[in-house]
Design a protein around this motif. Structure first.
Motif, PDB file in Angstrom:
ATOM      1  N   ASN A  34      -1.547  -6.714   4.308  1.00  0.00           N
ATOM      2  CA  ASN A  34      -1.594  -8.181   4.292  1.00  0.00           C
ATOM      3  C   ASN A  34      -1.220  -8.622   2.885  1.00  0.00           C
ATOM      4  N   SER A  35      -0.966  -9.892   2.700  1.00  0.00           N
ATOM      5  CA  SER A  35      -0.339 -10.311   1.452  1.00  0.00           C
ATOM      6  C   SER A  35      -1.253 -10.114   0.240  1.00  0.00           C
ATOM      7  N   SER A  36      -2.544  -9.953   0.464  1.00  0.00           N
ATOM      8  CA  SER A  36      -3.440  -9.723  -0.680  1.00  0.00           C
ATOM      9  C   SER A  36      -3.197  -8.355  -1.316  1.00  0.00           C
ATOM     10  N   ARG A  63      -0.786  -6.998  -8.084  1.00  0.00           N
ATOM     11  CA  ARG A  63      -1.307  -8.370  -7.991  1.00  0.00           C
ATOM     12  C   ARG A  63      -1.443  -9.000  -9.381  1.00  0.00           C
ATOM     13  N   TYR A  67       3.082  -9.824  -8.357  1.00  0.00           N
ATOM     14  CA  TYR A  67       2.690 -10.542  -7.140  1.00  0.00           C
ATOM     15  C   TYR A  67       1.338 -11.233  -7.295  1.00  0.00           C
ATOM     16  N   GLY A  70       0.226 -12.764  -4.288  1.00  0.00           N
ATOM     17  CA  GLY A  70       0.272 -11.879  -3.120  1.00  0.00           C
ATOM     18  C   GLY A  70       1.707 -11.541  -2.746  1.00  0.00           C
ATOM     19  N   LEU A  71       1.860 -10.547  -1.915  1.00  0.00           N
ATOM     20  CA  LEU A  71       3.189 -10.128  -1.453  1.00  0.00           C
ATOM     21  C   LEU A  71       3.595 -11.047  -0.296  1.00  0.00           C
ATOM     22  N   PRO A  72       4.731 -11.752  -0.445  1.00  0.00           N
ATOM     23  CA  PRO A  72       5.118 -12.672   0.624  1.00  0.00           C
ATOM     24  C   PRO A  72       5.439 -11.942   1.939  1.00  0.00           C
ATOM     25  N   THR A  73       5.222 -12.625   3.029  1.00  0.00           N
ATOM     26  CA  THR A  73       5.549 -12.086   4.357  1.00  0.00           C
ATOM     27  C   THR A  73       7.020 -11.670   4.404  1.00  0.00           C
ATOM     28  N   VAL A  93       4.393  -6.863   4.547  1.00  0.00           N
ATOM     29  CA  VAL A  93       3.516  -7.837   5.210  1.00  0.00           C
ATOM     30  C   VAL A  93       4.237  -8.416   6.417  1.00  0.00           C
ATOM     31  N   CYS A 110      10.805  -7.262   7.238  1.00  0.00           N
ATOM     32  CA  CYS A 110       9.868  -6.189   6.856  1.00  0.00           C
ATOM     33  C   CYS A 110      10.555  -4.829   6.936  1.00  0.00           C
TER      34      CYS A 110
END
Ligand code: ADP
Length: 178
Positions: A34-36, A63, A67, A70-73, A93, A110
């Motif tokens: 997930n983006s976290s 992070r 990022y 967060g890491l974008p979708t 993500v 992705c």
């Protein structure tokens, strides 16, 4: 295990296998993160559990640097594989499935971006889980078509590409899609 499904313009060998992504002896495994980047359930939880704290430490560093939000979708980034048999983990993500909005381009991203990162690492063998088909709710048959189409349309130096499906049903769906 099923080999030799049509891989379009790419030259890799495609393998569909039932199993656990954390047990794959490949250069890189893809994480349905997930983006976290700080862990979660499903594939993500399994990778961090089996891979140990080194992976999480690298994720925290990502992070704190590249990022911060967060890491974008749809994007992908690598860490080492910690205690996993795989040398690297490529975190991507997936989009949360939406019945009202077509997010399939993000799911394809992705796969494309994970292969680009694999190429940057020099990975020759890469294993993907069925991204977005767990907690993120994507119907398996549709996700399989998007994933298989995306990897087959992405030029890459990867030689062995596998999808690791967690149960018989997922394996059957991916076989039909291939
Ligand atoms: P997402 O949040 O992208 O939906 P999940 O990790 O919840 O990701 O699920 C993605 C898919 O991976 C699901 O089909 C799930 O059954 C499967 N899965 C869960 N654990 C593993 C594992 N250890 N190895 C391979 N596949 C797994």
């Amino acid at each position: 295990r099923e080999d030799g499904a049509g891989a379009g313009q790419s030259r890799f060998r495609l393998t569909l296998v039932r199993g656990d992504i954390t047990e794959q002896h490949v250069d890189a495994v893809v994480n349905a993160a997930n983006s976290s980047l700080l862990g979660g359930g499903g594939v993500d939880g399994a990778i961090h559990r089996r891979g140990g704290p080194a992976i999480l430490a690298e994720c925290r560093a990502l992070r704190a640097s590249r990022y911060g939000r967060g890491l974008p979708t749809g994007q992908a980034v690598a860490t080492t594989g910690g205690n996993l048999p795989a040398r690297w983990v490529i975190h991507t993500v997936g989009p949360v499935f939406s019945a009202g909005e077509d997010r399939s381009a993000l799911l394809a991203d992705c796969h494309r971006n994970s292969l680009r990162v694999a190429d940057e690492l020099g990975a020759r063998s890469v294993a993907f889980p069925a991204v977005s088909t767990g907690v993120y709710g994507w119907p398996l048959d549709d996700a399989a078509l998007i994933a298989l189409r995306a990897v087959s349309q992405t030029p890459t130096s990867v030689e062995l590409l596998s999808f690791v499906l967690f149960d018989d049903r997922a394996l059957t769906v991916f076989r039909q899609a291939a």
